[in-house]
Design a protein around this motif. Sequence first.
Motif, PDB file in Angstrom:
ATOM      1  N   TRP A 106      25.027  44.445  34.937  1.00  0.00           N
ATOM      2  CA  TRP A 106      26.636  44.542  35.363  1.00  0.00           C
ATOM      3  C   TRP A 106      27.131  45.747  35.765  1.00  0.00           C
ATOM      4  N   LEU A 107      27.928  45.540  37.134  1.00  0.00           N
ATOM      5  CA  LEU A 107      28.626  46.828  37.545  1.00  0.00           C
ATOM      6  C   LEU A 107      29.764  47.212  37.401  1.00  0.00           C
ATOM      7  N   GLY A 108      30.561  45.925  37.416  1.00  0.00           N
ATOM      8  CA  GLY A 108      32.015  46.085  37.237  1.00  0.00           C
ATOM      9  C   GLY A 108      32.836  44.797  37.528  1.00  0.00           C
ATOM     10  N   LEU A 109      34.178  44.773  36.976  1.00  0.00           N
ATOM     11  CA  LEU A 109      34.841  43.668  37.125  1.00  0.00           C
ATOM     12  C   LEU A 109      36.088  44.268  37.674  1.00  0.00           C
ATOM     13  N   GLU A 110      36.572  43.494  38.886  1.00  0.00           N
ATOM     14  CA  GLU A 110      38.043  43.876  39.523  1.00  0.00           C
ATOM     15  C   GLU A 110      38.542  42.416  39.619  1.00  0.00           C
ATOM     16  N   ILE A 111      39.914  42.398  38.539  1.00  0.00           N
ATOM     17  CA  ILE A 111      40.860  41.583  38.510  1.00  0.00           C
ATOM     18  C   ILE A 111      41.812  41.524  40.021  1.00  0.00           C
ATOM     19  N   ARG A 112      41.506  40.274  40.614  1.00  0.00           N
ATOM     20  CA  ARG A 112      42.547  40.658  41.914  1.00  0.00           C
ATOM     21  C   ARG A 112      43.780  40.010  41.826  1.00  0.00           C
ATOM     22  N   GLN A 113      43.987  39.175  40.841  1.00  0.00           N
ATOM     23  CA  GLN A 113      45.253  38.381  40.683  1.00  0.00           C
ATOM     24  C   GLN A 113      45.097  37.389  39.422  1.00  0.00           C
ATOM     25  N   HIS A 114      46.336  37.594  38.676  1.00  0.00           N
ATOM     26  CA  HIS A 114      46.534  36.722  37.615  1.00  0.00           C
ATOM     27  C   HIS A 114      47.727  35.964  37.749  1.00  0.00           C
ATOM     28  N   ARG A 115      47.595  34.473  37.850  1.00  0.00           N
ATOM     29  CA  ARG A 115      48.705  33.764  38.034  1.00  0.00           C
ATOM     30  C   ARG A 115      49.047  32.782  37.166  1.00  0.00           C
ATOM     31  N   VAL A 116      50.127  32.932  36.330  1.00  0.00           N
ATOM     32  CA  VAL A 116      50.567  31.514  35.538  1.00  0.00           C
ATOM     33  C   VAL A 116      51.005  30.588  36.482  1.00  0.00           C
ATOM     34  N   THR A 117      50.430  29.249  36.013  1.00  0.00           N
ATOM     35  CA  THR A 117      50.571  28.002  36.975  1.00  0.00           C
ATOM     36  C   THR A 117      51.261  27.116  36.200  1.00  0.00           C
ATOM     37  N   ALA A 176      53.268  26.026  31.838  1.00  0.00           N
ATOM     38  CA  ALA A 176      53.399  26.528  30.504  1.00  0.00           C
ATOM     39  C   ALA A 176      52.059  27.033  29.927  1.00  0.00           C
ATOM     40  N   ASP A 177      50.870  26.271  30.154  1.00  0.00           N
ATOM     41  CA  ASP A 177      49.845  26.569  29.275  1.00  0.00           C
ATOM     42  C   ASP A 177      48.481  26.415  30.404  1.00  0.00           C
ATOM     43  N   THR A 178      48.974  26.798  31.703  1.00  0.00           N
ATOM     44  CA  THR A 178      47.755  27.101  32.376  1.00  0.00           C
ATOM     45  C   THR A 178      48.113  28.317  33.268  1.00  0.00           C
ATOM     46  N   ALA A 179      46.806  28.663  33.771  1.00  0.00           N
ATOM     47  CA  ALA A 179      46.897  30.046  34.650  1.00  0.00           C
ATOM     48  C   ALA A 179      45.561  29.941  35.396  1.00  0.00           C
ATOM     49  N   GLU A 180      45.500  30.931  36.290  1.00  0.00           N
ATOM     50  CA  GLU A 180      44.655  31.255  37.277  1.00  0.00           C
ATOM     51  C   GLU A 180      44.205  32.791  37.269  1.00  0.00           C
ATOM     52  N   VAL A 181      43.035  33.303  37.267  1.00  0.00           N
ATOM     53  CA  VAL A 181      42.705  34.596  37.519  1.00  0.00           C
ATOM     54  C   VAL A 181      41.640  34.537  38.675  1.00  0.00           C
ATOM     55  N   GLU A 182      41.821  35.427  39.540  1.00  0.00           N
ATOM     56  CA  GLU A 182      40.799  35.512  40.569  1.00  0.00           C
ATOM     57  C   GLU A 182      40.344  36.986  40.546  1.00  0.00           C
ATOM     58  N   PHE A 183      38.856  36.987  40.681  1.00  0.00           N
ATOM     59  CA  PHE A 183      38.187  38.171  40.289  1.00  0.00           C
ATOM     60  C   PHE A 183      37.037  38.456  41.068  1.00  0.00           C
ATOM     61  N   VAL A 184      36.631  39.594  40.941  1.00  0.00           N
ATOM     62  CA  VAL A 184      35.187  39.834  41.691  1.00  0.00           C
ATOM     63  C   VAL A 184      34.373  40.693  40.399  1.00  0.00           C
ATOM     64  N   ALA A 185      33.166  39.965  40.240  1.00  0.00           N
ATOM     65  CA  ALA A 185      32.322  40.613  39.344  1.00  0.00           C
ATOM     66  C   ALA A 185      31.198  41.186  40.270  1.00  0.00           C
ATOM     67  N   ARG A 191      27.819  39.952  44.429  1.00  0.00           N
ATOM     68  CA  ARG A 191      29.297  39.894  44.109  1.00  0.00           C
ATOM     69  C   ARG A 191      29.757  38.744  44.100  1.00  0.00           C
ATOM     70  N   GLN A 192      30.193  38.457  42.826  1.00  0.00           N
ATOM     71  CA  GLN A 192      30.601  36.993  42.694  1.00  0.00           C
ATOM     72  C   GLN A 192      32.332  36.887  42.598  1.00  0.00           C
ATOM     73  N   HIS A 193      32.805  36.273  43.570  1.00  0.00           N
ATOM     74  CA  HIS A 193      34.341  36.300  43.892  1.00  0.00           C
ATOM     75  C   HIS A 193      34.753  34.775  43.678  1.00  0.00           C
ATOM     76  N   GLU A 194      35.551  34.701  42.460  1.00  0.00           N
ATOM     77  CA  GLU A 194      36.061  33.702  41.885  1.00  0.00           C
ATOM     78  C   GLU A 194      37.281  33.501  41.706  1.00  0.00           C
TER      79      GLU A 194
END
Length: 134
Positions: A76-87, A89-98, A108-111
């Motif tokens: 594993w080489l690193g994690l970059e959080i691109r966006q954390h979005r509250v969608t 009251a009890d849901t959210a999305e996180v866009e990342f590149v691992a 590169r896993q972009h999800e």
Amino acid sequence: MSHNHCPCGRTSPKGQIPSLDECCGPLHRGLAAPCAERLMRSRYSAFVLGHVPYLLATWHSSQRPAELTLEAGVKWLGLEIRQHRVTGADTAEVEFVARFRVGGKAVRQHERSRFVREDGGEGLRWFYVDGDVL
């Protein structure tokens, strides 16, 4: 990176990298993640450390696999959080590149991952539901 540093890539406001015990370690030992981004980071650290029970425990029951086998030889080489979005009251999305290397090949896993907060038996907890590869 030192073995003491948390692999999740989080830094303090002063740019310091916290230790695993100050960052993701307490979550791995059962402390509830305060937000979806912290759960995402702790799951990345669990992948790095090969902590399969934690990965399964933080996977939402509707999507959780019966078992999980991590691919051998992954660096594993690193994690970059691109966006954390509250969608909601009890849901959210996180866009990342691992980033990781396996068999000499860089990957590169972009999800964009979806998370839900619900009662996990010991109060409200965040869970990974699923994600879309971008």
